[in-house]
Scaffold this motif. Structure first.
Motif, short mmCIF file in Angstrom:
data_model
loop_
_atom_site.label_atom_id
_atom_site.label_comp_id
_atom_site.label_asym_id
_atom_site.label_seq_id
_atom_site.Cartn_x
_atom_site.Cartn_y
_atom_site.Cartn_z
N ALA A 69 0.96 -1.12 0.11
CA ALA A 69 -0.04 0.09 -0.10
C ALA A 69 0.97 1.32 0.01
CB ALA A 69 -1.12 -0.01 1.43
N LEU A 70 2.02 1.25 0.71
CA LEU A 70 2.91 2.26 0.68
C LEU A 70 3.84 2.51 -0.56
CD1 LEU A 70 4.21 4.46 2.85
CD2 LEU A 70 5.87 2.73 3.28
N ILE A 71 3.99 1.58 -1.20
CA ILE A 71 4.77 1.74 -2.60
C ILE A 71 3.87 1.76 -3.71
CG2 ILE A 71 7.05 1.02 -1.06
CD1 ILE A 71 6.81 -1.60 -2.91
N CYS A 72 2.64 1.39 -3.62
CA CYS A 72 1.80 1.13 -4.76
C CYS A 72 2.14 -0.06 -5.76
CB CYS A 72 1.81 2.54 -5.54
SG CYS A 72 0.90 3.78 -4.71
N GLU A 73 2.90 -0.80 -5.17
CA GLU A 73 3.38 -2.25 -5.98
C GLU A 73 2.91 -3.47 -5.17
OE1 GLU A 73 7.24 -4.38 -7.32
OE2 GLU A 73 7.42 -2.32 -7.10
N LYS A 74 2.39 -4.15 -5.82
CA LYS A 74 1.93 -5.57 -5.03
C LYS A 74 3.03 -6.40 -4.73
CE LYS A 74 -1.04 -8.44 -3.24
NZ LYS A 74 -1.11 -8.45 -1.94
N LEU A 75 3.08 -6.58 -3.55
CA LEU A 75 4.13 -7.59 -3.08
C LEU A 75 3.60 -8.93 -2.45
CD1 LEU A 75 6.54 -5.26 -1.03
CD2 LEU A 75 6.80 -6.01 -3.51
#
Length: 93
Positions: A69-75
């Motif tokens: 949510a913080l980096i806008c990339e799904k991990l």
């Protein structure tokens, strides 16, 4: 408490380390490593006697979701190379 860093299989920041604050006011650091991985941390969880140096899949997924949510990339779990975990000697968590 248990303190941990998650090492991703990929380098998401190239050459610079950064610290970012989430909307919940939690700080995360992102550190690129020489082996083309990224360390992210630090997560803190209560100490559990039966699994002092491990995380459950649910705990790890929760951490990854917060970072995503913080980096806008799904991990996802497949992105994780390893978890570095230890115990901090504090009384109140």
């Amino acid at each position: 408490c248990r303190a941990f860093n998650v090492v991703l299989r990929k380098n998401i920041l190239e050459q610079y380390a950064v610290g970012l604050q989430s909307s919940e006011k939690k700080y995360y650091f992102f550190v690129p490593r020489a082996d083309n991985t990224t360390a992210i941390g630090t997560g803190y969880l209560p100490l559990c006697e039966d699994r002092a140096r491990t995380l459950t899949e649910q705990e790890l997924t929760g951490f990854l979701n917060a970072v995503s949510a913080l980096i806008c990339e799904k991990l996802d779990l497949v992105d994780v190379k390893k978890v570095e975990i230890g115990i901090l000697p504090i009384e109140n968590f």
